[in-house]
Design a protein around this motif. Sequence first.
Motif, PDB file in Angstrom:
ATOM      1  N   VAL A  10      21.120 -28.371 -21.934  1.00 27.24           N
ATOM      2  CA  VAL A  10      22.296 -28.661 -22.077  1.00 27.24           C
ATOM      3  C   VAL A  10      22.999 -28.431 -20.973  1.00 27.24           C
ATOM      4  CG1 VAL A  10      21.913 -29.103 -24.524  1.00 27.24           C
ATOM      5  CG2 VAL A  10      22.967 -27.130 -23.676  1.00 27.24           C
ATOM      6  N   LEU A  11      24.371 -29.089 -20.727  1.00 27.48           N
ATOM      7  CA  LEU A  11      25.384 -28.626 -20.001  1.00 27.48           C
ATOM      8  C   LEU A  11      26.068 -27.266 -20.801  1.00 27.48           C
ATOM      9  CD1 LEU A  11      27.132 -31.881 -18.938  1.00 27.48           C
ATOM     10  CD2 LEU A  11      25.869 -30.428 -17.320  1.00 27.48           C
ATOM     11  N   SER A  12      26.226 -26.234 -19.930  1.00 31.96           N
ATOM     12  CA  SER A  12      27.101 -25.211 -20.312  1.00 31.96           C
ATOM     13  C   SER A  12      28.577 -25.707 -20.371  1.00 31.96           C
ATOM     14  CB  SER A  12      27.064 -23.964 -19.388  1.00 31.96           C
ATOM     15  OG  SER A  12      27.903 -24.271 -18.054  1.00 31.96           O
ATOM     16  N   HIS A  13      29.421 -24.736 -21.036  1.00 28.55           N
ATOM     17  CA  HIS A  13      30.889 -25.324 -21.163  1.00 28.55           C
ATOM     18  C   HIS A  13      31.416 -25.577 -19.561  1.00 28.55           C
ATOM     19  CE1 HIS A  13      34.824 -25.599 -22.833  1.00 28.55           C
ATOM     20  NE2 HIS A  13      35.502 -24.760 -21.871  1.00 28.55           N
ATOM     21  N   ASP A  14      31.290 -24.462 -18.950  1.00 23.43           N
ATOM     22  CA  ASP A  14      31.907 -24.533 -17.461  1.00 23.43           C
ATOM     23  C   ASP A  14      31.475 -25.452 -16.558  1.00 23.43           C
ATOM     24  OD1 ASP A  14      33.744 -22.655 -18.442  1.00 23.43           O
ATOM     25  OD2 ASP A  14      32.665 -20.997 -16.819  1.00 23.43           O
ATOM     26  N   GLU A  15      30.025 -25.942 -16.854  1.00 24.62           N
ATOM     27  CA  GLU A  15      29.391 -27.117 -16.054  1.00 24.62           C
ATOM     28  C   GLU A  15      29.989 -28.393 -16.536  1.00 24.62           C
ATOM     29  OE1 GLU A  15      24.923 -25.002 -15.328  1.00 24.62           O
ATOM     30  OE2 GLU A  15      25.328 -26.245 -17.079  1.00 24.62           O
ATOM     31  N   LEU A  16      30.316 -28.523 -17.787  1.00 28.23           N
ATOM     32  CA  LEU A  16      30.620 -29.754 -18.614  1.00 28.23           C
ATOM     33  C   LEU A  16      32.345 -30.087 -17.762  1.00 28.23           C
ATOM     34  CD1 LEU A  16      30.991 -32.199 -20.228  1.00 28.23           C
ATOM     35  CD2 LEU A  16      31.502 -30.682 -22.387  1.00 28.23           C
ATOM     36  N   VAL A  17      33.102 -29.031 -17.933  1.00 31.73           N
ATOM     37  CA  VAL A  17      34.450 -28.990 -17.364  1.00 31.73           C
ATOM     38  C   VAL A  17      34.532 -29.431 -16.015  1.00 31.73           C
ATOM     39  CG1 VAL A  17      36.724 -27.979 -17.172  1.00 31.73           C
ATOM     40  CG2 VAL A  17      35.291 -27.604 -19.446  1.00 31.73           C
ATOM     41  N   SER A  18      33.544 -28.846 -15.230  1.00 29.92           N
ATOM     42  CA  SER A  18      33.512 -28.889 -13.586  1.00 29.92           C
ATOM     43  C   SER A  18      33.147 -30.418 -13.596  1.00 29.92           C
ATOM     44  CB  SER A  18      32.641 -27.950 -13.208  1.00 29.92           C
ATOM     45  OG  SER A  18      32.409 -28.126 -11.754  1.00 29.92           O
ATOM     46  N   THR A  19      32.140 -30.961 -14.194  1.00 28.54           N
ATOM     47  CA  THR A  19      31.679 -32.069 -14.159  1.00 28.54           C
ATOM     48  C   THR A  19      32.591 -33.360 -14.582  1.00 28.54           C
ATOM     49  OG1 THR A  19      29.240 -31.790 -14.633  1.00 28.54           O
ATOM     50  CG2 THR A  19      29.899 -34.086 -14.886  1.00 28.54           C
ATOM     51  N   VAL A  20      33.466 -32.966 -15.553  1.00 26.82           N
ATOM     52  CA  VAL A  20      34.745 -33.994 -15.741  1.00 26.82           C
ATOM     53  C   VAL A  20      35.730 -33.979 -14.464  1.00 26.82           C
ATOM     54  CG1 VAL A  20      36.719 -34.417 -17.154  1.00 26.82           C
ATOM     55  CG2 VAL A  20      34.372 -33.737 -18.108  1.00 26.82           C
ATOM     56  N   VAL A  21      36.090 -32.890 -14.184  1.00 35.19           N
ATOM     57  CA  VAL A  21      36.841 -32.734 -13.044  1.00 35.19           C
ATOM     58  C   VAL A  21      36.383 -33.653 -11.828  1.00 35.19           C
ATOM     59  CG1 VAL A  21      38.120 -31.231 -11.536  1.00 35.19           C
ATOM     60  CG2 VAL A  21      37.975 -30.700 -13.818  1.00 35.19           C
ATOM     61  N   LEU A  22      34.991 -33.309 -11.530  1.00 35.53           N
ATOM     62  CA  LEU A  22      34.266 -34.124 -10.463  1.00 35.53           C
ATOM     63  C   LEU A  22      34.627 -35.705 -10.682  1.00 35.53           C
ATOM     64  CD1 LEU A  22      32.546 -34.543  -7.869  1.00 35.53           C
ATOM     65  CD2 LEU A  22      30.588 -34.189  -9.358  1.00 35.53           C
ATOM     66  N   LEU A  23      34.207 -36.052 -11.774  1.00 34.91           N
ATOM     67  CA  LEU A  23      34.265 -37.365 -12.311  1.00 34.91           C
ATOM     68  C   LEU A  23      35.646 -38.149 -11.799  1.00 34.91           C
ATOM     69  CD1 LEU A  23      31.836 -37.766 -15.281  1.00 34.91           C
ATOM     70  CD2 LEU A  23      31.179 -38.400 -13.015  1.00 34.91           C
ATOM     71  N   LEU A  24      36.779 -37.284 -12.077  1.00 31.90           N
ATOM     72  CA  LEU A  24      38.119 -37.811 -12.206  1.00 31.90           C
ATOM     73  C   LEU A  24      38.324 -37.839 -10.625  1.00 31.90           C
ATOM     74  CD1 LEU A  24      41.050 -38.460 -13.105  1.00 31.90           C
ATOM     75  CD2 LEU A  24      41.474 -36.134 -12.396  1.00 31.90           C
ATOM     76  N   VAL A  25      38.272 -36.750  -9.877  1.00 37.98           N
ATOM     77  CA  VAL A  25      38.622 -36.629  -8.433  1.00 37.98           C
ATOM     78  C   VAL A  25      37.789 -37.402  -7.578  1.00 37.98           C
ATOM     79  CG1 VAL A  25      39.244 -35.100  -6.488  1.00 37.98           C
ATOM     80  CG2 VAL A  25      39.483 -34.437  -8.832  1.00 37.98           C
ATOM     81  N   ALA A  26      36.439 -37.397  -7.486  1.00 37.08           N
ATOM     82  CA  ALA A  26      35.592 -38.089  -6.586  1.00 37.08           C
ATOM     83  C   ALA A  26      35.673 -39.669  -7.049  1.00 37.08           C
ATOM     84  CB  ALA A  26      34.133 -37.573  -6.697  1.00 37.08           C
ATOM     85  N   GLY A  27      35.550 -39.935  -8.119  1.00 35.13           N
ATOM     86  CA  GLY A  27      35.416 -41.210  -8.750  1.00 35.13           C
ATOM     87  C   GLY A  27      36.913 -42.101  -8.468  1.00 35.13           C
ATOM     88  N   HIS A  28      38.119 -41.460  -8.536  1.00 35.22           N
ATOM     89  CA  HIS A  28      39.225 -42.195  -8.384  1.00 35.22           C
ATOM     90  C   HIS A  28      39.713 -42.596  -6.995  1.00 35.22           C
ATOM     91  CE1 HIS A  28      43.942 -41.989  -8.526  1.00 35.22           C
ATOM     92  NE2 HIS A  28      43.475 -43.048  -9.048  1.00 35.22           N
ATOM     93  N   GLU A  29      39.791 -41.366  -6.230  1.00 35.67           N
ATOM     94  CA  GLU A  29      40.475 -41.608  -4.850  1.00 35.67           C
ATOM     95  C   GLU A  29      39.388 -42.594  -3.815  1.00 35.67           C
ATOM     96  OE1 GLU A  29      43.185 -41.006  -3.372  1.00 35.67           O
ATOM     97  OE2 GLU A  29      43.984 -39.674  -5.307  1.00 35.67           O
TER      98      GLU A  29
END
Length: 419
Positions: A239-258
């Motif tokens: 499973v994703l660790s807590h920090d891995e999950l948060v980091s992934t959510v941030v990536l999805l926002l930044v890389a997927g938006h701009e």
Amino acid sequence: MSMATDSQTPGSRLVGRLLDPTSRADPYPIYAGFRALGPVWIEEMSSLVVASYRDCETLLRDPRLSAERDRFFQADQAADLYPAHAPSSVRQPWFLSLDPPDHTRLRRLVISAFTPRAVARMEDSIAQLVDEYLDGAAEQETFDVLSGLAYPLPVTVICRMLGVPPADERLFHRWSAQLTRMLDGFSNRYDGSGETPEWMQGEVELHRYVNELVADRRKSPRRDDLISELLAAEDGGDVLSHDELVSTVVLLLVAGHETTVNLIANGVLALLRHPGHLAALRAGPGTAPAVVEEILRYDPPVQLTVRVADHDLRVGDAKVPAGGLVLLLLAAAHRDPEATPDPDRFDPNREQVRHLGFGFGPHFCLGAPLARLEGRLALAAFARRVREPELVADPPPYREHVNLRGVSELLISHAGVTR
């Protein structure tokens, strides 16, 4: 990274021209100059610059190249810039910037949310959003396609996927704009001044918010949002660790938006400059997927990507020492005449569109199905509904970014918006 633009070497001169803000409107002649040089080592940057399609495609899947570019930029030296109260997740690397097996493991845990089938279920809701934004243009004599459509659409889509309360979506607009610096491949994110850069302040704020959002979902999981899906994701007991999950959510926002912002805005710009193709899309909305693919080739949202050499290697006549940076000019590769006939011509009717707009190999963009869907729906609706659109300024103004190159405003006049 040191970039001495007054060097007399041809490669350095081209880098200087590319970094010049006046080149943003049309960097393609500069990219042609890089292709003519072939793979070129630029000593001042400790970097190899590659511009041909064949070389870029080959190197994107070369296991001797690492995606962990922070090793080159000595990110550990910047760790002290984070405030003491910053969440631990800010130090968790994005899986985009990891190599196998870590990248493989994290990607496998996340990919189910972005399969073509999962994304297709969102088509009706995205189409409704597009229509709402275009409704806003109806009573305006001039309409900014960037701020009125291209910019808000992707961030609203990802926020709703994540389960962000609508009242908080505006915060994500600001954070995403600040964090694009993290993806600008020609920039050293750490200037050595010892002061916390603006993008890092935004990163801390975003991580703090996402930590709270994840904590709320742990207490009250939902069935219809991506964070709850990621919390439940499991692969062979992993499973994703807590920090891995948060980091992934941030990536999805930044890389997927701009990137999607630029796809839509670049697409509208290309269509306005080629009214015959705009008319063809209006008459045949089913051609929208081909239009999107040609935009990804002709004027890609991501202009370059970066790797680090894990071993000494040779590319053409150039030698790259272990630890050297490799800059892959994807936008230059897309205009390579050896890969695409008449490459400077915008033509959605091409029999074959070859591009690296979503990368290639193990790091192929996870969000490609979503970006394609948003681009297809936005461009088809723009062509169908906006009557007699014309550019107010050509070229429009551009932002400063070299990699995520895109307009800062895209004003059009029009004769009305149909319902």
